[in-house]
Write a protein that holds these residues in place. Structure first.
Motif, PDB file in Angstrom:
ATOM      1  N   GLU A   1      17.972 -28.541 -38.104  1.00  0.00           N
ATOM      2  CA  GLU A   1      16.757 -28.822 -38.882  1.00  0.00           C
ATOM      3  C   GLU A   1      16.317 -30.273 -38.720  1.00  0.00           C
ATOM      4  O   GLU A   1      15.127 -30.562 -38.603  1.00  0.00           O
ATOM      5  CB  GLU A   1      17.015 -28.520 -40.361  1.00  0.00           C
ATOM      6  CG  GLU A   1      17.124 -27.036 -40.689  1.00  0.00           C
ATOM      7  CD  GLU A   1      17.627 -26.794 -42.100  1.00  0.00           C
ATOM      8  OE1 GLU A   1      17.498 -25.645 -42.571  1.00  0.00           O
ATOM      9  OE2 GLU A   1      18.165 -27.742 -42.731  1.00  0.00           O
ATOM     10  N   GLU A   2      17.295 -31.188 -38.718  1.00  0.00           N
ATOM     11  CA  GLU A   2      16.962 -32.607 -38.621  1.00  0.00           C
ATOM     12  C   GLU A   2      16.271 -32.932 -37.297  1.00  0.00           C
ATOM     13  O   GLU A   2      15.306 -33.691 -37.258  1.00  0.00           O
ATOM     14  CB  GLU A   2      18.239 -33.451 -38.762  1.00  0.00           C
ATOM     15  CG  GLU A   2      18.019 -34.947 -38.796  1.00  0.00           C
ATOM     16  CD  GLU A   2      17.318 -35.438 -40.050  1.00  0.00           C
ATOM     17  OE1 GLU A   2      16.836 -36.586 -40.043  1.00  0.00           O
ATOM     18  OE2 GLU A   2      17.246 -34.671 -41.041  1.00  0.00           O
ATOM     19  N   VAL A   3      16.752 -32.340 -36.223  1.00  0.00           N
ATOM     20  CA  VAL A   3      16.168 -32.629 -34.913  1.00  0.00           C
ATOM     21  C   VAL A   3      14.864 -31.867 -34.704  1.00  0.00           C
ATOM     22  O   VAL A   3      13.905 -32.405 -34.141  1.00  0.00           O
ATOM     23  CB  VAL A   3      17.180 -32.303 -33.791  1.00  0.00           C
ATOM     24  CG1 VAL A   3      16.566 -32.522 -32.426  1.00  0.00           C
ATOM     25  CG2 VAL A   3      18.423 -33.173 -33.934  1.00  0.00           C
TER      26      VAL A   3
ATOM     27  N   LEU B   1      20.392 -40.540 -32.245  1.00  0.00           N
ATOM     28  CA  LEU B   1      19.916 -40.812 -30.886  1.00  0.00           C
ATOM     29  C   LEU B   1      19.177 -39.599 -30.329  1.00  0.00           C
ATOM     30  O   LEU B   1      18.093 -39.737 -29.736  1.00  0.00           O
ATOM     31  CB  LEU B   1      21.096 -41.187 -29.985  1.00  0.00           C
ATOM     32  CG  LEU B   1      20.763 -41.449 -28.519  1.00  0.00           C
ATOM     33  CD1 LEU B   1      19.776 -42.596 -28.384  1.00  0.00           C
ATOM     34  CD2 LEU B   1      22.032 -41.739 -27.727  1.00  0.00           C
ATOM     35  N   ALA B   2      19.739 -38.411 -30.499  1.00  0.00           N
ATOM     36  CA  ALA B   2      19.080 -37.199 -30.016  1.00  0.00           C
ATOM     37  C   ALA B   2      17.703 -37.039 -30.664  1.00  0.00           C
ATOM     38  O   ALA B   2      16.720 -36.678 -29.999  1.00  0.00           O
ATOM     39  CB  ALA B   2      19.947 -35.980 -30.312  1.00  0.00           C
TER      40      ALA B   2
ATOM     41  N   LEU C   1      15.138 -39.418 -29.115  1.00  0.00           N
ATOM     42  CA  LEU C   1      14.722 -39.068 -27.758  1.00  0.00           C
ATOM     43  C   LEU C   1      13.700 -37.943 -27.731  1.00  0.00           C
ATOM     44  O   LEU C   1      13.095 -37.680 -26.688  1.00  0.00           O
ATOM     45  CB  LEU C   1      15.942 -38.689 -26.917  1.00  0.00           C
ATOM     46  CG  LEU C   1      16.953 -39.818 -26.679  1.00  0.00           C
ATOM     47  CD1 LEU C   1      18.116 -39.320 -25.848  1.00  0.00           C
ATOM     48  CD2 LEU C   1      16.297 -41.020 -26.009  1.00  0.00           C
ATOM     49  N   LEU C   2      13.501 -37.256 -28.853  1.00  0.00           N
ATOM     50  CA  LEU C   2      12.506 -36.191 -28.927  1.00  0.00           C
ATOM     51  C   LEU C   2      11.146 -36.700 -29.390  1.00  0.00           C
ATOM     52  O   LEU C   2      10.153 -35.964 -29.339  1.00  0.00           O
ATOM     53  CB  LEU C   2      12.982 -35.086 -29.875  1.00  0.00           C
ATOM     54  CG  LEU C   2      14.075 -34.165 -29.319  1.00  0.00           C
ATOM     55  CD1 LEU C   2      14.623 -33.280 -30.414  1.00  0.00           C
ATOM     56  CD2 LEU C   2      13.522 -33.315 -28.173  1.00  0.00           C
ATOM     57  N   GLU C   3      11.085 -37.938 -29.857  1.00  0.00           N
ATOM     58  CA  GLU C   3       9.834 -38.494 -30.378  1.00  0.00           C
ATOM     59  C   GLU C   3       9.083 -39.202 -29.259  1.00  0.00           C
ATOM     60  O   GLU C   3       9.655 -40.060 -28.576  1.00  0.00           O
ATOM     61  CB  GLU C   3      10.140 -39.467 -31.521  1.00  0.00           C
ATOM     62  CG  GLU C   3      10.837 -38.803 -32.704  1.00  0.00           C
ATOM     63  CD  GLU C   3      11.333 -39.808 -33.737  1.00  0.00           C
ATOM     64  OE1 GLU C   3      11.198 -41.022 -33.477  1.00  0.00           O
ATOM     65  OE2 GLU C   3      11.843 -39.370 -34.778  1.00  0.00           O
TER      66      GLU C   3
END
Length: 544
Positions: free
Chosen positions: A402-404, A447-448, A451-453
């Motif tokens: 959910e967080e990612v 970090l993950a 990297l999605l933003e």
């Protein structure tokens, strides 16, 4: 020779090590590798005698001493200096025994039978001293502590991992077991440790998540996987090539056998009801029964690919500091520094611990105010900033997934699980609540998520901490393919040799720019030592 025979260890229903038989020659330098949870640390603990195996035995060479450095060490109430000097406790006891025997010799009548017995003890203790004795232990201790990056001001503080490592190195055990010794070391300290281990006379077995460090310190790789240990008598880089070759051969053999089985099965299904083909069908059935089925090829080590989301193009000047001043009390970290980061540059910040690398990154990110000078953000710049404390900004009520997913774009959403797997969250781990994650797991998750933003400038402070070798490779390949601007602080030499196009050295209140990667930077520094002062780089970090 160190020998392990039939070693087995399980935790609950999980078999970590199963019937491991393995030998390590005297003087070997072995790097243990394998995915997280494969059993590398468990194997070290069993060799050290810190953990009992469920089955099997460890046989050490006669009289061999073993020294073990676990991943996490903190000794409260003991100073750095005292803990390091405790490495010589046995030596001091030997010295006291020698002094006591010398005193006895001075008081015993040389004509008595007792004198011969005391002389025999004196000869034995002197021989032991000749073999183990060392002089000037204070200087040796200070040299090792200094090499590992500890300053005079650190010597009266509580000790942690670096001091435990220093004490272990000062003891010089015959078998040195190191579990991630490069954690908490800056580049200078890692370079010093590389040289120390290269000259070390004993056997070394270690786990390290630094590819360059492994390549220069070990000559054997032992892969821990599926409860087994497989030897590769070569450097880590050669091991990666050899392993990929073996995996490819295994894949070809598996696919070839699978195709053959499918061909025979198709014949059986097609003709099994035809009486004229009965003999042939029966022959093919027996053929299938005799085939020893190959296991599916192991996918370990196949690096996942991730692509960072694209962001709008920024202006040429991305972020600039002019006349930057920053001080903490009486300490001036930056005293009029000029730093210009331009579009498309990949910049590494280097310098010893405490020189101001993290401070400069925070100033560039705008999360730390200047005490003087100016900061200017360029046109259309979208910053993505990763700091170690960003792990504390996660929502503890969310699951990992959910967080990612909350940060993923529509285009990136289908790739979220792959990204989490690359950063060591796979299977049921994606359903864990953030609140129960360890500090290292939170850091990887932060970090993950970053990297999605979509960002056209990434500012990364120690992003490779808490990543294993495979995850580091995933991150490196993603950053090499990133079209934006990058400023990074890292202590991973392999990454710094491949990723940066420029290096900014910080320290003495200023910042100096060097073109190229970290290896080029070291070469430039070496040339500067042979040139007159006028040839030194300017204090600015502008592009020309």
């Amino acid at each position: 020779m160190l020998n392990l025979s039939g070693i087995a260890k399980r935790y609950g229903g999980q078999v970590v090590l199963g019937d491991v038989t393995w030998g390590v020659p005297d003087g070997a330098r072995v790097g243990l590798t394998g995915p997280n949870g494969a059993g590398k640390s468990t194997l070290l603990r069993i060799i050290a005698g810190d953990l009992e195996p469920d089955a099997g035995a460890v046989a050490l060479p006669r009289g061999a001493t073993v020294g073990y450095l676990p991943q996490h060490v903190l000794v409260r109430g003991v100073t750095v200096r005292a803990h390091a000097l405790s490495a010589f406790a046995e030596l001091h006891a030997l010295e006291a025994r020698r002094a006591a025997v010398e005193e006895a010799l001075a008081t015993v009548d040389p004509a008595s039978g007792e004198y011969a017995r005391v002389m025999e003890r004196y000869t034995a203790v002197c021989e032991e001293w000749d073999h183990h004795g060392r002089y000037d232990t204070e200087s040796e201790t200070e040299a090792v502590l200094r090499g590992l990056g500890l300053r005079a001001a650190d010597l009266e503080r509580d000790c942690g991992e670096r001091v435990a490592l220093a004490q272990l190195l000062l003891r010089r055990p015959d078998i040195l077991l190191l579990d991630e010794p490069t954690n908490y070391l800056d580049l200078e300290a890692r370079n010093w440790l590389e040289e120390f281990l290269a000259a070390y006379a004993g056997t070394i077995i270690m786990v390290a998540h630094d590819r360059y460090f492994l390549d220069v310190t070990v000559d054997h790789i032992a892969e821990v996987l599926h409860g087994r240990v497989t030897d590769y008598p070569m450097t880590y880089s050669r091991y990666l090539e050899e392993r990929e070759t073996r995996l490819e051969l295994a894949r070809q053999a598996y696919e070839g056998q699978k195709a053959e089985i499918e061909r025979v099965e198709a014949f059986v299904h097609r003709f099994r009801y035809q009486a004229s083909k009965a003999a042939l069908v029966q022959s093919r059935v027996k053929q299938l029964e005799k085939i020893e089925r190959l296991p599916p090829p192991d996918g370990h080590g196949r690096v996942l690919k991730i692509r960072l989301p694209e962001a709008p193009r920024s202006g040429r000047a991305v972020v600039e500091l002019t006349g930057a001043l920053k001080h903490y009390g009486d300490v001036r970290v930056y005293d009029g520094a000029d730093v210009l980061i331009e579009r498309g540059q990949r910049v590494a910040l280097v310098g010893p611990n405490g020189a101001g690398k993290t401070t400069l990154l925070k100033l560039l990110a705008g999360v730390l105010p200047l005490d003087g000078g100016t900061r200017r953000l360029g046109h259309n710049v979208r910053l993505g900033y990763f700091a170690q404390d960003h792990a504390e900004m996660l929502d503890e009520t969310h699951t990992v997934l959910e967080e990612v997913m909350g940060a993923a774009t529509v285009e990136a959403a289908p790739h979220v699980r792959g990204l989490l797997g690359a950063f060591l969250f796979s299977g049921d781990a994606v359903d864990k609540r953030v609140g129960v994650l360890s500090g290292g797991e939170r850091s990887r998750l932060a970090l993950a998520k970053l990297l999605l933003e979509p960002a056209n400038c990434l500012l990364l402070d120690e992003p490779t901490n808490h990543l294993d070798l495979t995850a580091k490779e995933v991150l490196l390949e993603a950053l090499l393919g990133y079209a934006g601007t990058l400023v990074i602080v890292a202590h991973d030499r392999y990454l710094l040799d491949r990723l940066p196009t420029q290096v900014i050295e910080v320290g003495t209140g200023h910042a100096a720019r060097y073109l190229g990667n970290y290896e080029d930077y070291l070469a430039s520094k070496a040339r500067l030592t042979t040139q007159p002062p006028a040839a030194k780089p300017t204090r600015t970090a502008r592009s020309g």
